[in-house]
Design an enzyme around this catalytic site. Structure first.
Site, PDB file in Angstrom:
ATOM      1  N   HIS A   1      10.688  -3.611  -8.287  1.00  0.00           N
ATOM      2  CA  HIS A   1      11.154  -2.518  -7.429  1.00  0.00           C
ATOM      3  C   HIS A   1      11.829  -3.147  -6.205  1.00  0.00           C
ATOM      4  CE1 HIS A   1      10.528   0.713  -4.416  1.00  0.00           C
ATOM      5  NE2 HIS A   1      10.472   1.541  -5.445  1.00  0.00           N
TER       6      HIS A   1
ATOM      7  N   ASP B   1       2.113  -6.437  -6.852  1.00  0.00           N
ATOM      8  CA  ASP B   1       2.502  -5.096  -6.413  1.00  0.00           C
ATOM      9  C   ASP B   1       1.898  -4.120  -7.417  1.00  0.00           C
ATOM     10  OD1 ASP B   1       3.653  -2.679  -5.949  1.00  0.00           O
ATOM     11  OD2 ASP B   1       5.725  -3.319  -6.329  1.00  0.00           O
TER      12      ASP B   1
ATOM     13  N   GLN C   1       2.053   0.899  -9.197  1.00  0.00           N
ATOM     14  CA  GLN C   1       1.961   1.718 -10.424  1.00  0.00           C
ATOM     15  C   GLN C   1       0.762   1.315 -11.275  1.00  0.00           C
ATOM     16  OE1 GLN C   1       3.903   4.270 -10.737  1.00  0.00           O
ATOM     17  NE2 GLN C   1       5.692   3.800  -9.481  1.00  0.00           N
TER      18      GLN C   1
ATOM     19  N   CYS D   1      15.004   2.949  -7.886  1.00  0.00           N
ATOM     20  CA  CYS D   1      14.782   1.872  -6.888  1.00  0.00           C
ATOM     21  C   CYS D   1      14.559   0.526  -7.574  1.00  0.00           C
ATOM     22  CB  CYS D   1      13.615   2.187  -5.954  1.00  0.00           C
ATOM     23  SG  CYS D   1      13.895   3.633  -4.963  1.00  0.00           S
TER      24      CYS D   1
HETATM   25  N1  C6P Z   1       8.305   3.747  -6.633  1.00  0.00           N
HETATM   26  C1  C6P Z   1       9.358   5.461  -7.959  1.00  0.00           C
HETATM   27  O1  C6P Z   1       9.825   6.588  -8.123  1.00  0.00           O
HETATM   28  P1  C6P Z   1       6.217   3.197  -1.532  1.00  0.00           P
HETATM   29  O2  C6P Z   1       7.529   3.889  -1.490  1.00  0.00           O
HETATM   30  O3  C6P Z   1       6.055   2.183  -0.428  1.00  0.00           O
HETATM   31  O4  C6P Z   1       5.068   4.126  -1.628  1.00  0.00           O
HETATM   32  O5  C6P Z   1       6.173   2.385  -2.918  1.00  0.00           O
HETATM   33  C2  C6P Z   1       7.158   1.447  -3.224  1.00  0.00           C
HETATM   34  C3  C6P Z   1       7.002   0.954  -4.614  1.00  0.00           C
HETATM   35  C4  C6P Z   1       6.652  -0.369  -4.805  1.00  0.00           C
HETATM   36  N2  C6P Z   1       6.464  -0.863  -6.040  1.00  0.00           N
HETATM   37  C5  C6P Z   1       6.599  -0.101  -7.127  1.00  0.00           C
HETATM   38  C6  C6P Z   1       6.341  -0.699  -8.479  1.00  0.00           C
HETATM   39  C7  C6P Z   1       6.955   1.238  -7.010  1.00  0.00           C
HETATM   40  O6  C6P Z   1       7.092   1.972  -8.106  1.00  0.00           O
HETATM   41  C8  C6P Z   1       7.188   1.777  -5.724  1.00  0.00           C
HETATM   42  C9  C6P Z   1       7.618   3.202  -5.547  1.00  0.00           C
HETATM   43  C10 C6P Z   1       8.682   5.136  -6.649  1.00  0.00           C
HETATM   44  O7  C6P Z   1       9.400   4.606  -8.842  1.00  0.00           O
HETATM   45  C11 C6P Z   1       9.523   5.556  -5.494  1.00  0.00           C
HETATM   46  S1  C6P Z   1      11.005   4.651  -5.366  1.00  0.00           S
END
Ligand code: C6P
Length: 411
Positions: free
Chosen positions: A124, A201, A204, A366
């Site tokens: 991401h 990370d 998910q 993203c």
């Molecule tokens: N992915 C998606 O629709 P935040 O925005 O900080 O809560 O999470 C960021 C993030 C980091 N790593 C992974 C693997 C993610 O999937 C995400 C967020 C969302 O896929 C919003 S872009």
């Protein structure tokens, strides 16, 4: 035989939003990888804070302040327990993005020209851009573990890339595009062999299955509250105690100090050393309530149920002739289905599904390097599940896809 039975009929009653009608249709929420829905006990816990003990934490010597502090610390303990960490190792941040940025910023001082940071091609943006910035500042190289034809990480390539120059390895637990569950233990082992810092990370991962930081043996792990029934604006940075002790804070101000004089300051104990200023108190308490909710159901049951639902969704999408980008091995798949319908732009598919009450995400998710360069697409559609979804939701998705194809006269 796995017990994938959840009392979803009862669970759904906790999510008032699921009674909403969208364009006159029952809401079918399949955008859980973007953000999950919030159940009543989580809303109630946050309301209760504002209604009954609204006060700042760690400073006020009065009844409300003490109650707020107790609940806020308790929320940290619940989250720590959820990932098998200690309270000292569990820092609340704004979310996974802030946690990853904080790490890139804090670890920067230990890097020098010629060092390497290893990520993967499926990351991401939150786990790419902060490292690119660090690389620019320090003349450090960023390298990417390849995604293979099965949409998994190429571990052979990882073995080649991770060497004595590697100082940091940061990879996602589960892909938000491919749904692939990565073998983070294996990759962590490679990082450890060369003495590199290992970061996961789990934005998910943590919402969908049991995560044990000791078992993974990662140095740091990041996730967001809003993808696991909690509110937005709260997330987690886990760090091994010995790593956090070495690290300098990334924010300075109130609460993160033990002592301040005109010349210098001393830092507070962990984890508060990394939580400067008035924190997101209601958010933290909400996240604690979300953890309670998930644990009451049981992470293993959630994973089993989602596995069953994902298998059903794949079967139905295949029958409908929809191309899904996913790991070939079903055991390595989370409940994320990224697909395309030839002859239709992803945004058109999402807009037509919305007319049927079905919420999905469309675009690059993203993860532009993965979607544009590796999958060679501009935009894709993504349906993502959580434990309150049902096979009925999948059926509605399929009906919606068929109707969308009819609109575009696609056979
Ligand atoms: N992915 C998606 O629709 P935040 O925005 O900080 O809560 O999470 C960021 C993030 C980091 N790593 C992974 C693997 C993610 O999937 C995400 C967020 C969302 O896929 C919003 S872009």
């Amino acid at each position: 035989m796995k017990n994938h039975m959840l009392d979803v009929g009862n669970i759904i009653k906790d999510f008032a939003i699921l009674n909403k009608r969208i364009n006159g249709k029952r809401l079918v929420y399949l955008d859980n990888a973007a953000t999950s829905l919030t159940p009543e006990p989580v809303l109630e816990a946050m309301n209760e804070y504002y209604r009954s003990y609204n006060a700042n934490v760690h400073r006020s010597i009065h009844t409300l302040g003490e109650k707020a502090t107790k609940e806020y610390v308790e929320a940290h303990k619940k989250v720590a327990d959820f990932i098998n960490a200690d309270l000292e190792e569990t820092i609340f941040t704004k979310g996974a993005t802030e946690s990853l940025n904080a790490l890139a910023y804090c670890l920067m001082k230990d890097l020098k020209e010629g060092d390497e940071v290893v990520l993967s091609e499926m990351e991401h943006h939150s786990n790419i851009v902060p490292w690119q910035q660090l690389a620019k500042n320090k003349n450090v190289k960023v390298k990417y573990i390849c995604v293979n034809d099965d949409y998994e990480l190429d571990l052979e390539h990882a073995r080649e890339l991770i060497n004595k120059k590697t100082k940091i390895v940061s990879v996602m637990h589960v892909s938000n595009v491919l749904g692939t569950i990565n073998d983070v233990k294996e990759i962590g082992g490679l990082a450890k062999n060369v003495g590199a810092v290992f970061i996961v990370d789990s934005a998910q991962g943590a919402p969908h299955f049991s995560v044990d930081v000791k078992e993974i043996d990662c140095d740091f792990l990041c996730f967001s509250g809003h993808k696991m029934l909690g509110p937005t604006g709260i997330g987690v940075l886990y760090g091994k105690k010995k790593m956090l002790e070495k690290l300098n804070p990334f924010l300075f101000g109130g609460e993160m100090i033990r002592e301040v004089n005109f010349e210098e300051s001393k830092w507070n104990d962990l984890p508060w050393k990394f939580e400067a200023g008035t924190p997101n108190i209601a958010g933290g308490i909400g996240l604690g309530a979300a953890v309670d909710y998930l644990r009451k159901i049981g992470m293993e049951r959630i994973r089993n149920y989602e596995e069953h639902l994902t298998a059903y969704a794949f079967k139905k999408l295949k029958e409908a002739g929809v191309l899904v980008y996913c790991a070939k091995d079903a055991r390595k798949r989370g409940g994320v289905m990224t697909f395309k319908i030839d002859g239709m732009h992803a945004h058109d598919v999402a807009a037509l599904l919305d007319k049927e009450g079905v919420a999905i995400r469309a675009g690059h998710m993203c993860a532009m390097p993965l979607v544009n360069k590796i999958l060679k697409e501009n935009a894709l559609c993504r349906a993502s599940l959580y434990f309150y979804n049902t096979t009925g939701d999948i059926d509605t998705l399929i009906i919606g896809i068929k109707k969308a194809k009819e609109v575009f006269q696609i056979a």
